[in-house]
Design a protein around this motif. Structure first.
Motif, PDB file in Angstrom:
ATOM      1  N   SER A 180       0.856  -1.180   0.000  1.00 27.47           N
ATOM      2  CA  SER A 180       0.000   0.000   0.000  1.00 27.47           C
ATOM      3  C   SER A 180       0.898   1.238   0.000  1.00 27.47           C
ATOM      4  CB  SER A 180      -0.907   0.000   1.231  1.00 27.47           C
ATOM      5  OG  SER A 180      -0.125   0.121   2.420  1.00 27.47           O
ATOM      6  N   PRO A 181       0.386   2.396  -0.412  1.00 30.99           N
ATOM      7  CA  PRO A 181       1.214   3.608  -0.480  1.00 30.99           C
ATOM      8  C   PRO A 181       1.887   3.986   0.835  1.00 30.99           C
ATOM      9  CG  PRO A 181      -0.828   3.940  -1.676  1.00 30.99           C
ATOM     10  CD  PRO A 181      -0.958   2.617  -0.977  1.00 30.99           C
ATOM     11  N   GLU A 182       1.235   3.703   1.956  1.00 30.55           N
ATOM     12  CA  GLU A 182       1.822   4.035   3.263  1.00 30.55           C
ATOM     13  C   GLU A 182       2.692   2.909   3.809  1.00 30.55           C
ATOM     14  OE1 GLU A 182      -1.248   5.295   5.933  1.00 30.55           O
ATOM     15  OE2 GLU A 182      -1.952   6.875   4.579  1.00 30.55           O
ATOM     16  N   GLY A 183       2.651   1.745   3.162  1.00 33.44           N
ATOM     17  CA  GLY A 183       3.515   0.647   3.564  1.00 33.44           C
ATOM     18  C   GLY A 183       3.073  -0.113   4.797  1.00 33.44           C
TER      19      GLY A 183
ATOM     20  N   TYR B 183      -0.134  -4.879   2.627  1.00 31.35           N
ATOM     21  CA  TYR B 183       0.229  -5.348   1.291  1.00 31.35           C
ATOM     22  C   TYR B 183      -0.831  -6.320   0.817  1.00 31.35           C
ATOM     23  CZ  TYR B 183       2.289  -9.343   3.852  1.00 31.35           C
ATOM     24  OH  TYR B 183       2.501 -10.416   4.671  1.00 31.35           O
ATOM     25  N   VAL B 184      -0.960  -6.435  -0.500  1.00 27.79           N
ATOM     26  CA  VAL B 184      -1.975  -7.304  -1.081  1.00 27.79           C
ATOM     27  C   VAL B 184      -1.308  -8.343  -1.971  1.00 27.79           C
ATOM     28  CG1 VAL B 184      -3.800  -5.566  -0.976  1.00 27.79           C
ATOM     29  CG2 VAL B 184      -2.377  -5.739  -3.025  1.00 27.79           C
ATOM     30  N   VAL B 185      -1.920  -9.525  -2.007  1.00 26.40           N
ATOM     31  CA  VAL B 185      -1.442 -10.631  -2.827  1.00 26.40           C
ATOM     32  C   VAL B 185      -2.598 -11.103  -3.701  1.00 26.40           C
ATOM     33  CG1 VAL B 185      -0.483 -12.966  -2.838  1.00 26.40           C
ATOM     34  CG2 VAL B 185       0.226 -11.342  -1.069  1.00 26.40           C
TER      35      VAL B 185
ATOM     36  N   ASP C 101      -1.844  -7.302   6.930  1.00 29.52           N
ATOM     37  CA  ASP C 101      -1.359  -6.216   7.767  1.00 29.52           C
ATOM     38  C   ASP C 101       0.116  -6.448   8.056  1.00 29.52           C
ATOM     39  OD1 ASP C 101      -2.067  -3.885   9.718  1.00 29.52           O
ATOM     40  OD2 ASP C 101      -0.911  -5.312  10.925  1.00 29.52           O
ATOM     41  N   LEU C 102       0.967  -5.439   7.839  1.00 26.88           N
ATOM     42  CA  LEU C 102       2.405  -5.613   8.015  1.00 26.88           C
ATOM     43  C   LEU C 102       2.783  -5.871   9.466  1.00 26.88           C
ATOM     44  CD1 LEU C 102       5.356  -5.478   7.063  1.00 26.88           C
ATOM     45  CD2 LEU C 102       5.245  -2.987   7.338  1.00 26.88           C
TER      46      LEU C 102
ATOM     47  N   THR D 295      -6.106  -9.921   6.746  1.00 29.33           N
ATOM     48  CA  THR D 295      -7.178  -9.128   7.354  1.00 29.33           C
ATOM     49  C   THR D 295      -8.463  -9.138   6.545  1.00 29.33           C
ATOM     50  OG1 THR D 295      -6.365  -7.122   6.254  1.00 29.33           O
ATOM     51  CG2 THR D 295      -5.530  -7.588   8.473  1.00 29.33           C
ATOM     52  N   SER D 296      -8.362  -9.323   5.220  1.00 27.21           N
ATOM     53  CA  SER D 296      -9.574  -9.363   4.393  1.00 27.21           C
ATOM     54  C   SER D 296      -9.262  -9.972   3.040  1.00 27.21           C
ATOM     55  CB  SER D 296     -10.168  -7.954   4.212  1.00 27.21           C
ATOM     56  OG  SER D 296      -9.254  -7.108   3.549  1.00 27.21           O
ATOM     57  N   THR D 297     -10.323 -10.370   2.334  1.00 25.73           N
ATOM     58  CA  THR D 297     -10.188 -10.943   0.990  1.00 25.73           C
ATOM     59  C   THR D 297     -11.258 -10.345   0.083  1.00 25.73           C
ATOM     60  OG1 THR D 297      -9.254 -13.029   1.788  1.00 25.73           O
ATOM     61  CG2 THR D 297     -10.244 -13.045  -0.401  1.00 25.73           C
TER      62      THR D 297
END
Length: 367
Positions: free
Chosen positions: A175-178, A181-183, A193-194, A200-202
């Motif tokens: 994500s822009p804020e780091g 991340y998405v897969v 969530d890093l 956290t979601s799909t």
């Protein structure tokens, strides 16, 4: 004529026809135009990846090469021939480094100052399908055909974390804020969530996903094997907006901001590149700002938008390149001379020492 006021914006697209196209965007009050600026035919196979930085454009291909184009000098800068196999992904970190991933399982880190290969990491046992650099520049994520997600410490080139995801992922992106991340696996987007390293979601897309782009830290544009682009909230999994962008499947999406609105750029198998005006506050259906027909089968897309205004180059063409121009471009590009660039190879592997290259790690360049 090129617009001399406002931001400099170019749309860069790769194609099955081995050509990378550059279109200069002229912003009007109501309609925007994209005028053919250059065609880059340095590859001998289809273009598989494209990335842009402040100064350079990089294209990767099934011909195993990475070609560098200098947008400041408007010349072909050279070729990087370190990978064995298709170049599957490219990404610049700022203006200082380029990262590349390939069919050979390597993750390479290049310096844009002298184009040395600073690190060459045996990242996956299979192909590296996607990579993403953390906004800090200290970490990178890769996914590959060995069904793993790997986190890399870019300071020392070592693996920091390995996660077995049990399926082959095709895209990974910070994500822009780091902080997330998405897969992407098939038709679903898994959000992690890093801090907790937990799922956290799909988000489930109706079709197989081909491209994604973060528009904000929570809004993700998703394109796939249909003509529709969907804007989804990664926190609530809700589809905020969807619209029919093309007549056939959308191959790639990118975006940029102008003034107070977001412009989503889409490229399709139908040969069109389109620019859509989005209001991320109201999320009303987007407005088509402009489009250009490349008449090529597009494979990838990137936006070049330098932060400093460049002098507009001399206008050499007034009509977009068509498929009839491909043979002419091929003949012209054969006459161009590439620049020789030296490099030092530093290979690190998690399990075993990699095979040493016959050329001692130096990039081979055609002359």
């Amino acid at each position: 004529m090129f617009c001399t006021m406002g931001p400099v914006i170019e749309l860069i697209a790769g194609s099955y026809e081995q050509i990378a196209f550059g279109y200069r965007v002229s912003t009007g009050e109501e309609e925007w135009t994209a005028t053919a600026d250059f065609t880059h035919h340095a590859h001998t196979a289809s273009v598989s990846a494209v990335a842009t930085s402040e100064r350079y454009i990089a294209t990767g291909s099934r011909d195993e090469t990475i070609q560098i184009y200098d947008m400041k000098k408007r010349v072909e800068h050279g070729a990087l021939l370190h990978h064995d196999g298709t170049i599957s992904c490219l990404e610049f970190y700022g203006s200082s480094h380029l990262l590349s991933g390939g069919q050979d399982g390597l993750l390479c880190v290049w310096s844009t100052r002298n184009w040395e290969c600073l690190k060459s990491i045996r990242a996956h046992k299979g192909q590296v399908t996607s990579l993403s650099v953390h906004p800090s520049g200290k970490l990178a994520l890769t996914v590959g055909t060995d069904k793993t997600l790997r986190t890399w410490n870019l300071i020392d080139g070592r693996s920091a974390f390995i996660k077995n995801i049990k399926q082959n992922a095709v895209i990974v992106k910070w994500s822009p804020e780091g902080d997330k991340y998405v897969v992407v696996i098939g038709d679903k987007v898994d959000v992690y969530d890093l801090e907790t390293a937990t799922l956290t979601s799909t988000i489930i897309n109706p079709k197989r996903i081909s491209s994604i782009k973060f528009l904000t830290n929570s809004i993700l544009a998703i394109a796939g094997d249909d003509e529709t682009v969907r804007l989804c909230d990664i926190n609530t999994q809700k589809v905020l907006c969807e619209f029919e962008a093309h007549e056939t499947r959308v191959k790639s999406v990118d975006s940029f901001t102008v003034d107070d609105f977001c412009v989503l750029v889409t490229a399709s198998n139908d040969g069109f590149i389109k620019m859509w005006k989005l209001n991320l506050e109201s999320l009303e259906p987007p407005v088509l700002l402009g489009k250009v027909n490349t008449t090529a089968r597009l494979t990838c897309l990137a936006v070049w938008k330098p932060t400093t205004l460049q002098e507009p180059p001399p206008e050499v063409k007034t009509e977009p390149t068509t498929s009839h121009d491909v043979k002419d471009v091929l003949e012209l590009e054969k006459k161009r001379k590439r620049v020789r660039i030296s490099t030092v190879e530093v290979v690190q592997e998690e399990d075993a020492s990699p095979k040493k290259k016959k050329d001692g790690g130096k990039k081979k360049l055609k002359t």
